[in-house]
Design a protein around this motif. Structure first.
Motif, PDB file in Angstrom:
ATOM      1  N   LYS A   1       0.842  -1.126   0.482  1.00 62.73           N
ATOM      2  CA  LYS A   1      -0.116   0.247   0.262  1.00 62.73           C
ATOM      3  C   LYS A   1       0.653   1.017  -0.014  1.00 62.73           C
ATOM      4  CE  LYS A   1      -4.161  -2.027   1.965  1.00 62.73           C
ATOM      5  NZ  LYS A   1      -5.267  -1.916   3.437  1.00 62.73           N
ATOM      6  N   ARG A   2       0.586   2.266  -1.635  1.00 67.05           N
ATOM      7  CA  ARG A   2       1.709   3.599  -1.283  1.00 67.05           C
ATOM      8  C   ARG A   2       0.859   4.267  -0.511  1.00 67.05           C
ATOM      9  NH1 ARG A   2       1.915   7.804  -4.015  1.00 67.05           N
ATOM     10  NH2 ARG A   2       4.254   8.579  -4.482  1.00 67.05           N
ATOM     11  N   TYR A   3       1.773   5.546   0.136  1.00 68.17           N
ATOM     12  CA  TYR A   3       1.741   6.121   1.473  1.00 68.17           C
ATOM     13  C   TYR A   3       1.969   7.580   0.825  1.00 68.17           C
ATOM     14  CZ  TYR A   3       0.740   8.770   5.651  1.00 68.17           C
ATOM     15  OH  TYR A   3       0.465   9.720   6.068  1.00 68.17           O
ATOM     16  N   GLU A   4       2.042   8.051   0.814  1.00 65.35           N
ATOM     17  CA  GLU A   4       2.196   9.479   0.298  1.00 65.35           C
ATOM     18  C   GLU A   4       2.510  10.824   2.146  1.00 65.35           C
ATOM     19  OE1 GLU A   4       0.407  11.924  -2.701  1.00 65.35           O
ATOM     20  OE2 GLU A   4       1.185   9.689  -4.237  1.00 65.35           O
ATOM     21  N   SER A   5       3.833  11.436   2.310  1.00 70.02           N
ATOM     22  CA  SER A   5       4.100  11.851   3.630  1.00 70.02           C
ATOM     23  C   SER A   5       4.722  13.282   3.463  1.00 70.02           C
ATOM     24  CB  SER A   5       4.722  10.859   4.380  1.00 70.02           C
ATOM     25  OG  SER A   5       5.165  11.717   5.167  1.00 70.02           O
ATOM     26  N   ASP A   6       4.904  14.091   4.260  1.00 72.72           N
ATOM     27  CA  ASP A   6       6.094  15.315   3.891  1.00 72.72           C
ATOM     28  C   ASP A   6       6.858  14.965   4.893  1.00 72.72           C
ATOM     29  OD1 ASP A   6       4.423  16.813   1.419  1.00 72.72           O
ATOM     30  OD2 ASP A   6       3.041  17.582   2.873  1.00 72.72           O
ATOM     31  N   TYR A   7       7.904  15.241   4.130  1.00 67.68           N
ATOM     32  CA  TYR A   7       8.879  14.981   5.356  1.00 67.68           C
ATOM     33  C   TYR A   7       9.479  16.510   5.616  1.00 67.68           C
ATOM     34  CZ  TYR A   7      13.456  13.236   7.263  1.00 67.68           C
ATOM     35  OH  TYR A   7      14.011  12.676   7.986  1.00 67.68           O
TER      36      TYR A   7
END
Length: 140
Positions: free
Chosen positions: A81-87
């Motif tokens: 499951k691909r997850y997007e995040s702001d680092y």
């Protein structure tokens, strides 16, 4: 909350097949709430995240990594499951995608181990393949 010795090993391999490994052994703590394990430790200068607290929220098939302090981020590892995040770094935010190919969790009341293999992408282009290994051992 139980005191623990936490071993973290992270390996990052880029598309030129160059790899970089960081190993960290630190004191921290862990506890169980319902069917969820929580592991908490302070990052060090070695990891490049001095002043950051890392919390791992661990269930049977999902690991959520939360960082607070100097570096803020949320990374969710759930197989395929691909997850997007702001680092969030001191230099600004970097939008990252995370796609785990393997998430293995073996936790008990005395500690345990987690192994995660995942691809990291920037604008849907893979920048590295990574492996994260974490071992938690209760100490008295």
């Amino acid at each position: 909350m139980k005191k623990a010795i936490i071993s973290v090993k992270g390996t990052q391999k880029n598309d030129q097949n160059e790899s970089d490994t960081i190993e960290l052994i630190t004191e921290g703590s862990f506890y169980i709430k319902g069917n969820t394990f929580y592991v908490v430790y302070e990052e060090s200068e070695l990891s490049g995240m001095d002043g950051t607290t890392t919390t791992l929220k661990i269930t049977e098939d999902k690991v959520t990594l939360l960082r607070f302090g100097t570096n803020k981020s949320k990374m969710v590892f759930e197989k395929n499951k691909r997850y997007e995040s702001d680092y969030d770094t001191p230099y600004g935010k970097i939008p990252l995608g995370i796609l785990p190919t393997d998430v293995k969790v073996a936790m008990s009341e005395a500690g345990g181990e987690i192994t995660i293999k995942y691809a990291l992408d920037l604008n849907n282009k893979t920048v590295s393949n990574n492996e994260l290994y974490l071992k938690v051992r209760e100490v008295n």
